[in-house]
Design an enzyme around this catalytic site. Sequence first.
Site, PDB file in Angstrom:
ATOM      1  N   LYS A   1       0.851  -1.193   0.000  1.00  0.00           N
ATOM      2  CA  LYS A   1       0.000   0.000   0.000  1.00  0.00           C
ATOM      3  C   LYS A   1       0.889   1.246   0.000  1.00  0.00           C
ATOM      4  O   LYS A   1       1.485   1.616   1.004  1.00  0.00           O
ATOM      5  CB  LYS A   1      -0.938   0.055   1.212  1.00  0.00           C
ATOM      6  CG  LYS A   1      -2.058   1.066   0.936  1.00  0.00           C
ATOM      7  CD  LYS A   1      -2.610   1.764   2.137  1.00  0.00           C
ATOM      8  CE  LYS A   1      -1.884   2.959   2.635  1.00  0.00           C
ATOM      9  NZ  LYS A   1      -1.798   4.124   1.728  1.00  0.00           N
TER      10      LYS A   1
ATOM     11  N   GLU B   1      10.127   1.260  10.331  1.00  0.00           N
ATOM     12  CA  GLU B   1      11.188   2.209   9.987  1.00  0.00           C
ATOM     13  C   GLU B   1      10.575   3.601  10.071  1.00  0.00           C
ATOM     14  O   GLU B   1       9.768   3.982   9.219  1.00  0.00           O
ATOM     15  CB  GLU B   1      11.719   1.915   8.579  1.00  0.00           C
ATOM     16  CG  GLU B   1      12.351   0.528   8.493  1.00  0.00           C
ATOM     17  CD  GLU B   1      13.036   0.254   7.152  1.00  0.00           C
ATOM     18  OE1 GLU B   1      12.758   0.959   6.180  1.00  0.00           O
ATOM     19  OE2 GLU B   1      13.839  -0.685   7.109  1.00  0.00           O
TER      20      GLU B   1
ATOM     21  N   CYS C   1      14.166  10.889   5.971  1.00  0.00           N
ATOM     22  CA  CYS C   1      14.097  10.431   7.361  1.00  0.00           C
ATOM     23  C   CYS C   1      15.453  10.515   8.051  1.00  0.00           C
ATOM     24  O   CYS C   1      15.549  10.799   9.238  1.00  0.00           O
ATOM     25  CB  CYS C   1      13.553   9.010   7.419  1.00  0.00           C
ATOM     26  SG  CYS C   1      14.560   7.840   6.498  1.00  0.00           S
TER      27      CYS C   1
ATOM     28  N   GLU D   1      10.438  15.992  14.653  1.00  0.00           N
ATOM     29  CA  GLU D   1      10.779  15.876  13.234  1.00  0.00           C
ATOM     30  C   GLU D   1       9.920  16.842  12.420  1.00  0.00           C
ATOM     31  O   GLU D   1       8.707  16.891  12.595  1.00  0.00           O
ATOM     32  CB  GLU D   1      10.513  14.446  12.771  1.00  0.00           C
ATOM     33  CG  GLU D   1      10.936  14.206  11.349  1.00  0.00           C
ATOM     34  CD  GLU D   1      10.574  12.798  10.869  1.00  0.00           C
ATOM     35  OE1 GLU D   1       9.421  12.382  11.092  1.00  0.00           O
ATOM     36  OE2 GLU D   1      11.432  12.141  10.275  1.00  0.00           O
TER      37      GLU D   1
HETATM   38  P1  NAD Z   1       2.569   8.411   7.567  1.00  0.00           P
HETATM   39  O1  NAD Z   1       2.797   7.627   8.803  1.00  0.00           O
HETATM   40  O2  NAD Z   1       1.586   9.518   7.611  1.00  0.00           O
HETATM   41  O3  NAD Z   1       2.108   7.470   6.371  1.00  0.00           O
HETATM   42  C1  NAD Z   1       2.871   6.379   5.935  1.00  0.00           C
HETATM   43  C2  NAD Z   1       1.961   5.347   5.318  1.00  0.00           C
HETATM   44  O4  NAD Z   1       1.093   4.831   6.320  1.00  0.00           O
HETATM   45  C3  NAD Z   1       1.063   5.862   4.205  1.00  0.00           C
HETATM   46  O5  NAD Z   1       0.986   4.891   3.188  1.00  0.00           O
HETATM   47  C4  NAD Z   1      -0.278   6.004   4.896  1.00  0.00           C
HETATM   48  O6  NAD Z   1      -1.389   5.892   4.032  1.00  0.00           O
HETATM   49  C5  NAD Z   1      -0.233   4.805   5.820  1.00  0.00           C
HETATM   50  N1  NAD Z   1      -1.164   4.865   6.946  1.00  0.00           N
HETATM   51  C6  NAD Z   1      -1.669   5.958   7.578  1.00  0.00           C
HETATM   52  N2  NAD Z   1      -2.503   5.578   8.568  1.00  0.00           N
HETATM   53  C7  NAD Z   1      -2.533   4.229   8.568  1.00  0.00           C
HETATM   54  C8  NAD Z   1      -3.199   3.255   9.355  1.00  0.00           C
HETATM   55  N3  NAD Z   1      -4.020   3.581  10.349  1.00  0.00           N
HETATM   56  N4  NAD Z   1      -2.987   1.959   9.075  1.00  0.00           N
HETATM   57  C9  NAD Z   1      -2.144   1.594   8.089  1.00  0.00           C
HETATM   58  N5  NAD Z   1      -1.501   2.474   7.305  1.00  0.00           N
HETATM   59  C10 NAD Z   1      -1.686   3.776   7.543  1.00  0.00           C
HETATM   60  O7  NAD Z   1       4.001   8.935   7.113  1.00  0.00           O
HETATM   61  P2  NAD Z   1       4.335   9.892   5.895  1.00  0.00           P
HETATM   62  O8  NAD Z   1       3.965  11.281   6.281  1.00  0.00           O
HETATM   63  O9  NAD Z   1       3.803   9.306   4.639  1.00  0.00           O
HETATM   64  O10 NAD Z   1       5.915   9.751   5.831  1.00  0.00           O
HETATM   65  C11 NAD Z   1       6.793  10.548   6.525  1.00  0.00           C
HETATM   66  C12 NAD Z   1       7.345   9.801   7.718  1.00  0.00           C
HETATM   67  O11 NAD Z   1       8.021   8.620   7.278  1.00  0.00           O
HETATM   68  C13 NAD Z   1       8.397  10.614   8.455  1.00  0.00           C
HETATM   69  O12 NAD Z   1       8.216  10.458   9.836  1.00  0.00           O
HETATM   70  C14 NAD Z   1       9.705   9.962   8.019  1.00  0.00           C
HETATM   71  O13 NAD Z   1      10.767  10.124   8.903  1.00  0.00           O
HETATM   72  C15 NAD Z   1       9.296   8.528   7.899  1.00  0.00           C
HETATM   73  N6  NAD Z   1      10.249   7.810   7.060  1.00  0.00           N
HETATM   74  C16 NAD Z   1      11.073   6.888   7.651  1.00  0.00           C
HETATM   75  C17 NAD Z   1      12.004   6.193   6.885  1.00  0.00           C
HETATM   76  C18 NAD Z   1      12.906   5.169   7.504  1.00  0.00           C
HETATM   77  O14 NAD Z   1      13.398   4.323   6.772  1.00  0.00           O
HETATM   78  N7  NAD Z   1      13.152   5.186   8.798  1.00  0.00           N
HETATM   79  C19 NAD Z   1      12.097   6.448   5.522  1.00  0.00           C
HETATM   80  C20 NAD Z   1      11.268   7.401   4.960  1.00  0.00           C
HETATM   81  C21 NAD Z   1      10.333   8.060   5.739  1.00  0.00           C
END
Ligand code: NAD
Length: 487
Positions: A181, A256, A289, A384
């Site tokens: 997803k 992650e 990230c 962040e």
């Molecule tokens: P997010 O948590 O808002 O969304 C990530 C994903 O989760 C999306 O696909 C979203 O649709 C899905 N999601 C949201 N609610 C959900 C639920 N209840 N159940 C299942 N899935 C759900 O994050 P974002 O804003 O898309 O991404 C940014 C974040 O990702 C930042 O915190 C960044 O640091 C982190 N990030 C971490 C890494 C790593 O490898 N550590 C890499 C890239 C980004």
Amino acid sequence: MSEHTITVAGVAVDTRHWIGGERVASAQTFPDVSPIDGSTIGEISRGTGMEAAAAVAAAKAAFPAWAATSRAERARILHAIADGVEKRIEELSIVETTDNGALLRSHRRGVMPRVAHNFRFFADWLLKLEHEDFETRGHTNHVSWDPAGPSVLITPWNAPLMLATWKVAPALAAGNTVILKPAEWTPLTASLLADIAAEAGLPAGVLNVVQGYGSEIGDALTSHPDVRRISFTGSVPTAKRIAESAAANLTPLSLELGGKSPLLVFADADLDLAVDLAVEQYDNAGQVCLAATRFLVEESVAEEFTRRFVEKAGQLTQGDPRGEATDIGPNIHPLQLEKIDGFVQRAVAAGARAVIGGHRKDGQYYAPTLLTAVAQDSEIVQEEIFGPVLTLQTFATEDEAVRLANDTRFGLAATLATGDPERAERVTAQLVAGTVWTNCFFVRDLQAPFGGSRHSGVGREGGTWSFDFYCDVKNTVTSPNGWNNHG
Ligand code: NAD
């Protein structure tokens, strides 16, 4: 072309889910908007619990045959997917840039070749994975890597296809079937990946792609009893929600998450190198990230470091991410821009000083920002931001540097600039971080573990660590006394 196909910069993209080897439309759609100019790229099928259930059922049905497929054949198909990615690097690059606003030149030269490499790397690693044998009192202990089952992979928008394939490739290599997803702000390249995988001969149902808002389709995926693994990259609040939802079935999780990583600059560092590392933190408009967003600089060089940083940052070109000369593109979404500006304005109101930036620009762009006079316990230092906003604090001693570096709830990465190898070793040993870079940034061998400590994540992926997660590791103990005598 079906009515569900949109054309993105000349590339045809199907807007429907990919379930059980077929395109499936939802009754409802959601708009996908380009951060470049705010235009609507297309309407995307908006999945709910129904599509989640169908995708898990398809992955479950396809699992026994894929799990029983020889390693050599699985590896062959993964290489064929990599070939397909390589053939379409140009198309994938322009679609990704249109969808998430990251630099086209980075997609062409760095990101998409890495996407192909993700598949090649895990295909080759699968073939190297040893089935180990140990012996206890004459009994053979045979350790095998068994496929675990349908795996739900949930990814964010900042590096959509790179992060998706970092999970899809090892999961498929391990013999698992997948429900991917992608983030709702960047669904397009996952749809293209489904096409590429099908063309490469991946059997129907082995890779499924569903789209939609996390709040509408997420719980149905993560709480499903037939799902055997969940790998998530995203924010801490979503991770907590997913962990709760997965708890009902004790589904193993790999998380992650975010970071607030430090760049420690010691007085003995090559200052030009330190400044280069510092300016790199504006890459992808700060939506990385691993970004070292907190500069911790030794007092005696802070003024000179800042002067050189401001000069170098002033040479960055901000604008259309399709431009060859552009260094910083737009931020992903108006909501994200509002969030970034909120952080900055609250910090300034609390006494922070914007050395550069500190404001929005026209369109979906935020001026590269460096804030000083920030308190360690303030929001701008602790949370962040995920935008081109960096802070600078100074320290007097190595102990103070380590204390400040470790003093957030995150532990994803840390970067050191120092000319003293003994100091590097001493400081690294004390840092809480999944990755520590010394006099470099962002380079990583895929054989090495990747992940975060504390609120930056749970578990590690990469090399054998990925197979540890995606497999059910089994120990088979055989008696030394033949097959009929109890021994
Ligand atoms: P997010 O948590 O808002 O969304 C990530 C994903 O989760 C999306 O696909 C979203 O649709 C899905 N999601 C949201 N609610 C959900 C639920 N209840 N159940 C299942 N899935 C759900 O994050 P974002 O804003 O898309 O991404 C940014 C974040 O990702 C930042 O915190 C960044 O640091 C982190 N990030 C971490 C890494 C790593 O490898 N550590 C890499 C890239 C980004």
